[in-house]
Structures are given as C-alpha cells and as structure tokens.
Design a protein around this motif. Structure first.
Motif, mmCIF file in Angstrom:
data_model
loop_
_atom_site.group_PDB
_atom_site.id
_atom_site.type_symbol
_atom_site.label_atom_id
_atom_site.label_comp_id
_atom_site.label_asym_id
_atom_site.label_seq_id
_atom_site.Cartn_x
_atom_site.Cartn_y
_atom_site.Cartn_z
ATOM 1 N N ASP A 96 0.820 -1.215 0.000
ATOM 2 C CA ASP A 96 0.000 0.000 0.000
ATOM 3 C C ASP A 96 0.853 1.263 0.000
ATOM 4 N N ASP A 97 1.990 1.229 0.698
ATOM 5 C CA ASP A 97 2.839 2.411 0.860
ATOM 6 C C ASP A 97 4.295 1.992 0.706
ATOM 7 N N LEU A 98 4.784 2.004 -0.523
ATOM 8 C CA LEU A 98 6.131 1.520 -0.811
ATOM 9 C C LEU A 98 7.199 2.322 -0.093
ATOM 10 N N GLU A 99 7.050 3.630 -0.023
ATOM 11 C CA GLU A 99 8.064 4.453 0.658
ATOM 12 C C GLU A 99 8.241 4.024 2.111
ATOM 13 N N SER A 100 7.136 3.758 2.806
ATOM 14 C CA SER A 100 7.209 3.317 4.200
ATOM 15 C C SER A 100 7.842 1.940 4.315
ATOM 16 N N VAL A 101 7.437 1.022 3.438
ATOM 17 C CA VAL A 101 8.015 -0.320 3.461
ATOM 18 C C VAL A 101 9.513 -0.245 3.190
ATOM 19 N N TYR A 102 9.894 0.522 2.171
ATOM 20 C CA TYR A 102 11.301 0.664 1.814
ATOM 21 C C TYR A 102 12.097 1.265 2.979
ATOM 22 N N ALA A 103 11.554 2.298 3.608
ATOM 23 C CA ALA A 103 12.244 2.953 4.726
ATOM 24 C C ALA A 103 12.403 2.012 5.916
ATOM 25 N N THR A 111 19.119 -3.953 -1.957
ATOM 26 C CA THR A 111 18.161 -3.390 -2.903
ATOM 27 C C THR A 111 18.895 -3.003 -4.178
ATOM 28 N N LEU A 112 18.170 -3.053 -5.304
ATOM 29 C CA LEU A 112 18.767 -2.643 -6.570
ATOM 30 C C LEU A 112 18.735 -1.135 -6.721
ATOM 31 N N SER A 113 17.730 -0.482 -6.120
ATOM 32 C CA SER A 113 17.627 0.977 -6.145
ATOM 33 C C SER A 113 16.585 1.385 -5.120
ATOM 34 N N ASP A 114 16.473 2.672 -4.901
ATOM 35 C CA ASP A 114 15.366 3.154 -4.090
ATOM 36 C C ASP A 114 14.110 3.147 -4.970
ATOM 37 N N THR A 118 7.582 4.563 -12.560
ATOM 38 C CA THR A 118 7.781 4.342 -13.986
ATOM 39 C C THR A 118 6.759 5.133 -14.796
ATOM 40 N N ALA A 119 6.928 5.123 -16.110
ATOM 41 C CA ALA A 119 6.018 5.835 -17.006
ATOM 42 C C ALA A 119 4.586 5.316 -16.895
ATOM 43 N N SER A 120 4.418 4.080 -16.441
ATOM 44 C CA SER A 120 3.066 3.526 -16.286
ATOM 45 C C SER A 120 2.373 4.034 -15.027
ATOM 46 N N GLY A 121 3.118 4.759 -14.161
ATOM 47 C CA GLY A 121 2.552 5.273 -12.925
ATOM 48 C C GLY A 121 2.744 4.355 -11.729
ATOM 49 N N THR A 122 3.391 3.225 -11.940
ATOM 50 C CA THR A 122 3.651 2.285 -10.849
ATOM 51 C C THR A 122 4.956 2.652 -10.168
ATOM 52 N N THR A 123 4.942 2.693 -8.850
ATOM 53 C CA THR A 123 6.160 2.914 -8.077
ATOM 54 C C THR A 123 6.655 1.548 -7.639
ATOM 55 N N LEU A 124 7.935 1.278 -7.858
ATOM 56 C CA LEU A 124 8.469 -0.042 -7.554
ATOM 57 C C LEU A 124 9.938 0.017 -7.192
ATOM 58 N N CYS A 125 10.388 -1.060 -6.598
ATOM 59 C CA CYS A 125 11.815 -1.286 -6.373
ATOM 60 C C CYS A 125 12.036 -2.785 -6.316
ATOM 61 N N PHE A 126 13.264 -3.180 -6.534
ATOM 62 C CA PHE A 126 13.647 -4.583 -6.446
ATOM 63 C C PHE A 126 14.627 -4.754 -5.302
ATOM 64 N N LEU A 127 14.512 -5.891 -4.639
ATOM 65 C CA LEU A 127 15.474 -6.257 -3.607
ATOM 66 C C LEU A 127 15.770 -7.739 -3.758
ATOM 67 N N ARG A 128 16.727 -8.217 -2.971
ATOM 68 C CA ARG A 128 17.060 -9.643 -2.995
ATOM 69 C C ARG A 128 16.772 -10.240 -1.632
ATOM 70 N N ASN A 133 17.304 -14.330 -4.458
ATOM 71 C CA ASN A 133 16.138 -14.243 -5.344
ATOM 72 C C ASN A 133 15.643 -12.803 -5.412
ATOM 73 N N LEU A 134 15.259 -12.376 -6.613
ATOM 74 C CA LEU A 134 14.739 -11.035 -6.791
ATOM 75 C C LEU A 134 13.294 -10.917 -6.321
ATOM 76 N N VAL A 135 13.001 -9.853 -5.599
ATOM 77 C CA VAL A 135 11.664 -9.560 -5.114
ATOM 78 C C VAL A 135 11.320 -8.150 -5.553
ATOM 79 N N GLU A 136 10.214 -8.013 -6.277
ATOM 80 C CA GLU A 136 9.726 -6.695 -6.694
ATOM 81 C C GLU A 136 8.645 -6.251 -5.717
ATOM 82 N N LEU A 137 8.831 -5.094 -5.135
ATOM 83 C CA LEU A 137 7.797 -4.465 -4.326
ATOM 84 C C LEU A 137 7.194 -3.367 -5.166
#
Length: 140
Positions: A96-103, A111-114, A118-128, A133-137
């Motif tokens: 629901d709140d990626l910034e909070s989860v990431y923080a 993590t691969l990045s903060d 994206t252009a589609s409007g989805t906010t995402l990041c990848f971690l291991r 294993n790669l996990v996309e949030l």
C-alpha cells in the motif's frame, strides 16, 4: 486452456529454509500458512530426483501462495541473474505504501535501487531475499 485452472502458488527453491522464511515473514510481513515435508517414490518420480525429499513452507501472498522449498539432497546454487536474462524470475508483491516499506527495510537487505515511479505510474523497487532471489515491491 481449461477453465478449471487457477493460481495456487509460486515456488522458490532455497538452501536455508528457516532464514528465508524469517525474511518473508518478519521483513515483508507474509503469514506462514503451512509447513510440511514430502518424500517417497511418488515425490522422486514427479521431481525426477532419486532419493529426494523436500521441506516446504507456504506463505500468504494475497491471491497466491509463496512456496519455499528446501530439497535434500540440495542441487548446485544458480548464479544471480539479471532481470533481462531469459529464464530469470522474480516474486512480485504489492504494497500500500512503498516508501514506508522501503524505509523500514533492515540495512542488510540488498536493494537494486530506491523506489522509482515508472512511465506507467507504478512505483516499484527490487530487492534480494537472503538466497539472492529477486523480489519486486510495487505500489500501483
């Protein structure tokens, strides 16, 4: 495709089941639904792994279960893959709140990045996860 098909689980083979379960449960908040072990002739036949057994944990990932399995005997570990390599896989989890989860991620989580929008409007990041294993949030 038969109409009786529906999503059940996505499986990841791991070398350290308890450490990986702890990551998905304690860091990402997935609930453990089931734990079980499987062995015997039928298991060996369907896996084509003579003398094999597996320890399984199913976690609640919303509409699908995340299945973690540790096989005995263990196979050789795969090298980390890049997302654009054919055969590469990742687990995608909506939040629901990626910034909070990431923080709130522990410092030792790779993590691969903060988070990026994206252009589609989805906010995402990848971690291991601890196994690499790669996990996309993602937050739609």
């Amino acid at each position: 495709m038969p109409s009786s098909l529906s999503g059940h689980h996505v499986g990841l083979t791991v070398s350290d089941l308890e450490t990986t379960v702890a990551f998905y449960r304690d860091v990402l908040g997935l609930e453990v639904l089931d734990r079980f072990e499987v062995s015997g002739q039928a298991f060996e036949t369907v896996t084509e792994l003579e003398g094999s057994s597996g320890r399984f944990v199913h976690l609640d990932a919303g509409d699908v279960r995340l299945e973690l399995v540790e096989y005995e005997p263990a196979g050789a570990a795969l090298e980390d893959s890049d997302l654009n390599q054919p055969g590469a896989a990742h687990v995608g989890l909506a939040v629901d709140d990626l910034e909070s989860v990431y923080a709130g991620l522990p410092e030792d989580v790779e993590t691969l990045s903060d988070p990026q929008t994206t252009a589609s409007g989805t906010t995402l990041c990848f971690l291991r996860d601890p196994e690499g294993n790669l996990v996309e949030l993602l937050e739609a």
